[in-house]
Design an enzyme around this catalytic site. Structure first.
Site, PDB file in Angstrom:
ATOM      1  N   LYS A 141      24.983 -19.451  37.791  1.00  0.00           N
ATOM      2  CA  LYS A 141      24.385 -19.141  39.100  1.00  0.00           C
ATOM      3  C   LYS A 141      23.156 -18.249  39.041  1.00  0.00           C
ATOM      4  O   LYS A 141      22.758 -17.655  40.037  1.00  0.00           O
ATOM      5  CB  LYS A 141      25.411 -18.493  40.084  1.00  0.00           C
ATOM      6  N   THR A 145      20.086 -21.256  35.778  1.00  0.00           N
ATOM      7  CA  THR A 145      20.099 -21.920  34.463  1.00  0.00           C
ATOM      8  C   THR A 145      19.687 -23.391  34.551  1.00  0.00           C
ATOM      9  O   THR A 145      19.056 -23.911  33.633  1.00  0.00           O
ATOM     10  CB  THR A 145      21.493 -21.817  33.791  1.00  0.00           C
ATOM     11  N   THR A 146      20.038 -24.061  35.650  1.00  0.00           N
ATOM     12  CA  THR A 146      19.699 -25.483  35.764  1.00  0.00           C
ATOM     13  C   THR A 146      18.206 -25.658  36.009  1.00  0.00           C
ATOM     14  O   THR A 146      17.586 -26.595  35.492  1.00  0.00           O
ATOM     15  CB  THR A 146      20.511 -26.161  36.894  1.00  0.00           C
ATOM     16  N   SER A 183      26.814 -16.119  45.144  1.00  0.00           N
ATOM     17  CA  SER A 183      26.430 -17.513  44.898  1.00  0.00           C
ATOM     18  C   SER A 183      27.585 -18.262  44.218  1.00  0.00           C
ATOM     19  O   SER A 183      27.881 -19.415  44.537  1.00  0.00           O
ATOM     20  CB  SER A 183      25.173 -17.537  44.018  1.00  0.00           C
ATOM     21  N   ARG A 223      21.722 -23.817  47.487  1.00  0.00           N
ATOM     22  CA  ARG A 223      22.529 -24.168  48.676  1.00  0.00           C
ATOM     23  C   ARG A 223      22.141 -23.309  49.876  1.00  0.00           C
ATOM     24  O   ARG A 223      21.637 -22.209  49.730  1.00  0.00           O
ATOM     25  CB  ARG A 223      24.020 -23.906  48.370  1.00  0.00           C
ATOM     26  N   LYS A 224      22.464 -23.843  51.038  1.00  0.00           N
ATOM     27  CA  LYS A 224      22.252 -23.055  52.265  1.00  0.00           C
ATOM     28  C   LYS A 224      23.595 -22.440  52.646  1.00  0.00           C
ATOM     29  O   LYS A 224      24.588 -23.148  52.809  1.00  0.00           O
ATOM     30  CB  LYS A 224      21.772 -23.972  53.396  1.00  0.00           C
ATOM     31  N   TYR A 225      23.623 -21.121  52.755  1.00  0.00           N
ATOM     32  CA  TYR A 225      24.825 -20.426  53.224  1.00  0.00           C
ATOM     33  C   TYR A 225      24.394 -19.112  53.883  1.00  0.00           C
ATOM     34  O   TYR A 225      23.295 -18.634  53.644  1.00  0.00           O
ATOM     35  CB  TYR A 225      25.836 -20.193  52.094  1.00  0.00           C
TER      36      TYR A 225
END
Ligand code: A3P
Length: 341
Positions: free
Chosen positions: A57, A60-61, A171, A294-296
């Protein structure tokens, strides 16, 4: 001469030498005696030159995607769609060994060889200049990984990303909810981070996995007992998120990879996604999927205060460690240190 049958002999051997039960694989090509008995069909050239070790989180991606845009860099994923990680050093895969024939289908040497044979993996044009890497975000907090990695890949460079551990925890919690983790759906974020010793086991387990990777100084010190500091790069994940091109310049310098790739021309900020994405021909963009960025709702103030306190000492230790390494403090760390506890 009397001897036991092989299996019993093996049991006897490990009774006598219990410390040898846990293998520690080394590169067979580094020792002439091992190399001489290593099959000619096998190679040691497919081992990673560097590893992105996480933690989860922290971006890394995104780093993985950006690295792959470089013509001299390739990785282990069979498909860019399935971000399945090798997870060799921190799982049972390690016990399968580094040799394909020992049923270690997912073991490192084998993994690369198999993909190469199937043509999924580009065979490097010149092995010595090609930069093969592995990204497994769970390596960072793993107890075993640095020791095992250093035994097999002593020359490898290690890249780790750090964001504010409180944001990382939040996250990660959102990630677990998106994956419909039972405990994450049942308990609020505050319940998870503040759970006490007598809390239900599933809550405590979620809490550990949420909070422990954020004890950055402890994990980094472990990596630094096995790898010299000049082989370890610590990236500010918030900077990767806001200004990836300059971070990628630093990464290229650290790796010594050529030719220099100009990321400021190859990346573009996508206002809809709210993140930097790859710029494709014709002006299209390639962003990471829905599961990244993401949306949060923002973290509640109460949780933020709790976590700042929880991580305070560890953040102080991290600042000392970075100071010792002669590295600047990321802005999130300065901000955390200025908070009055
Ligand atoms: P969120 O989804 O919580 O925002 P990892 O790949 O290590 O799991 O990290 C995922 C996080 O990377 C995302 O967490 C997001 O904030 C961050 N990130 C950084 N740069 C990104 C980018 N260019 N696209 C998408 N996510 C990015």
């Amino acid at each position: 001469l009397h001897t036991l049958p092989p299996l019993q002999l093996a049991h006897k051997y490990f009774q006598l030498f219990p410390e040898q039960r846990n293998p520690l694989w080394q590169n067979p090509c580094d020792d002439k005696r091992h190399k001489d008995i290593w099959s000619k069909e096998k190679t040691c050239d497919r081992l990673p030159k560097f590893m992105v070790v996480g933690p989860q989180k922290t971006g890394t991606t995104a780093l993985y995607l950006f690295l792959l845009m470089h013509s001299s860099i390739s990785s282990n994923f069979p498909s860019p769609k399935t971000y399945e990680e090798v997870q060799f050093f921190n799982t049972n895969n390690y016990h399968k060994g580094i040799d394909c024939s020992a049923a270690g289908l997912y073991s490192l040497l084998c993994f690369f060889v198999v993909l190469q044979v199937h043509g999924v993996f580009p065979v490097p044009s010149n092995v010595s200049t090609d930069f093969l890497f592995e990204k497994s975000a769970n390596y960072f907090p793993s107890e075993d990984t640095p020791r095992r990695a250093a035994a097999l890949l002593p020359k490898a460079k290690i890249i780790t990303l750090l964001i504010n551990p409180s944001d990382r925890a939040y996250s990660w919690y959102q990630h677990q909810r998106a994956h419909e983790d039972h405990a994450a759906l049942k308990f609020t974020f505050y319940d998870v981070i503040s759970a006490k010793a007598g809390a239900p086991a599933e809550l405590r387990s979620l809490q550990n996995r949420c909070l422990l990777p954020g004890l950055y100084s402890t994990h980094l010190e472990r990596w630094l007992t096995y790898y010299p500091a000049n082989q370890v790069m610590i990236i500010d994940g918030h900077q990767l998120r806001s200004d990836p091109a300059s971070v990628m310049d630093e990464v290229q310098k650290f790796l010594g990879v050529t030719p220099h790739f100009n990321y400021s021309q190859a990346l573009t900020f996508d206002p809809q996604k709210g993140f930097w994405c790859q710029l494709l021909e014709g002006g299209k963009t390639k962003c990471l999927g829905k599961s990244k960025g993401r949306k949060y709702p923002p973290m509640e103030a109460e949780a933020r205060v709790y976590l700042s306190r929880y991580y305070r000492e560890h953040n102080v230790e991290l600042s000392k460690l970075l100071h010792r390494l002669g590295q600047p403090l990321p802005s999130w760390l300065r901000e955390e240190l200025q908070k009055v506890s």
